[in-house]
Design an enzyme around this catalytic site. Structure first.
Site, short mmCIF file in Angstrom:
data_model
loop_
_atom_site.label_atom_id
_atom_site.label_comp_id
_atom_site.label_asym_id
_atom_site.label_seq_id
_atom_site.Cartn_x
_atom_site.Cartn_y
_atom_site.Cartn_z
CB CYS A 36 -1.43 2.87 -0.15
SG CYS A 36 -2.95 2.66 -1.10
CG HIS A 69 -1.17 5.41 -5.31
ND1 HIS A 69 -0.10 4.81 -4.66
CD2 HIS A 69 -2.26 5.23 -4.49
CE1 HIS A 69 -0.52 4.31 -3.51
NE2 HIS A 69 -1.82 4.54 -3.38
CB CYS A 127 -3.91 7.60 3.76
SG CYS A 127 -4.17 7.87 1.98
#
Length: 387
Positions: free
Chosen positions: A93, A342, A372
């Site tokens: 991510c 996202h 994260c």
């Protein structure tokens, strides 16, 4: 007083709207999504694209339309000079935040003067973990259980982000109601930002999509009626980031490039770092990473005017807030991944683009970005607005 690491400037930053799964961007090839922001970045910066030393793009699940070095493919699909190379980064991510770090580090090292950093992801076309599941047919059920060394160290327990989000909620005493309230606030902030035009300067419309598609008016009855993802758990779809499509790009420049090309720096990089934590917990690394970054930068959290921390799950941000004592009034002020979405490989660059524009809108000085990442990692970037 903040410690300095040299000078790497953020000159320009632009993104697509974030599209919902199956929404207005879902049918666009990932290379064309990336190409769109690359063309717009070069145009807005008014810089000769042949002067760019490298293109560093983040992307996760680099198979299918995202394979073959999407950074290079997107640059060429944009019609930009063939002599400019590109490289694709995967830090899960945090991939495009890491792209910004690599770009800034190249400038700080003196080996490059003008670097494009960004990321792209079409999750509608390639669902999350597509690259991990691609190995099933070759006898590899996932990237963890097939490793003797991994199993010897961490056992054969599942490595799962939902499980991690649940573990975090339990450890830090975060209730489902706490997470739902946080999630509703994310949508409220995003809707307000969109209505007030706060995102207009940073968005380059594409395919008729002019605004982020994710934010919606909260429906408390629906939110409270959603079943948990895991039986008996607290995490629901309402307190999780949205599956999304999008791209974002930034231009990072040295002092020499600023002078040579007549560029106007908008911010400077104060600090870059990445830290690791327990990969089984997976999503807790922003806690130690934030403390590490502030210590290295010689800053306190009170010195930071705005924070962008990715809302992978509400429990991640709430646990981070409990540990750091952060004022949530300064955190994700225009909403986060729960409302805005996202798009994995693009999110890091999207957050930095939004952070830069919001610092300019509000007149803030320091901004901090963290998120994260798979494997129990977290990047932290601290920037200082100029002008």
């Amino acid at each position: 007083m903040a410690r300095t690491i040299g000078t790497a400037y953020l000159v320009e930053a632009v993104r697509t709207p974030v599209g919902r799964r199956g929404g207005g961007l879902s049918g666009i090839h990932s290379a064309d999504l990336g190409a769109h922001v690359l063309r717009e970045l070069v145009t807005r910066a008014d810089v000769d694209p042949s002067a760019v030393d490298d293109v560093v793009f983040g992307c996760v699940d680099t198979i299918g339309s995202q394979a073959g070095d999407i950074a290079r493919t997107a640059w060429l699909a944009a019609g930009l000079p063939e002599e400019v190379p590109g490289v694709t980064v995967d830090r899960q991510c945090g991939s495009s935040q890491q792209a910004v770090h690599f770009a800034a580090q190249a400038v700080l090292s003196g080996t490059a003067d003008l670097v494009v950093a960004g990321g792209v992801q079409n999750m509608s076309a390639l669902p999350i973990s597509s690259a991990m599941t691609a190995g099933h047919g070759y006898g590899f059920p996932d990237p963890f259980s097939g490793s003797a060394g991994w199993v010897a160290r961490y056992g054969d327990q599942p490595i799962d982000q939902i499980r991690s989000a649940e573990m975090i909620a339990e450890k830090w005493g975060i209730s489902r109601a706490d997470m739902e309230e946080f999630s509703v606030e994310s949508h409220v902030r995003a809707l307000r930002a969109r209505a007030e035009g706060r995102f207009d300067r940073e968005i380059a419309p594409i395919a008729g999509v002019t605004q982020d598609e994710g934010p919606r008016e909260p429906n408390w009855d629906k939110i409270r009626s959603l079943p948990p993802v895991r039986e008996g758990g607290r995490v629901t779809a309402a307190v999780s980031s949205q599956i999304s499509d999008g791209a974002a790009a930034l231009l990072v420049a040295s002092e020499e490039a600023v002078r040579e090309h007549g560029l106007t720096p908008r911010a400077r990089v104060v600090h870059l770092s990445v830290r690791g934590a327990d990969p089984v917990w997976m999503l807790t690394a922003p806690i130690p990473a934030t403390a590490h970054a502030l210590g290295k930068a010689g800053l306190a959290l009170d010195d930071i005017d705005l924070v962008e921390i990715n809302e992978a799950f509400a429990s991640v941000v709430l646990a981070w807030q409990k540990e750091t004592g952060a004022d949530l009034a300064k955190v994700n002020v225009n909403g986060g991944g729960i409302a805005l979405g996202h798009p994995l490989g693009a999110t890091g660059a999207r957050l930095m683009t939004t952070l830069l524009h919001e610092l300019e809108r509000t007149g803030g000085r320091y901004g901090l970005q963290t998120m994260c990442e798979g494997g129990g990692q977290a990047n932290v970037t601290i920037v200082e607005r100029l002008g």
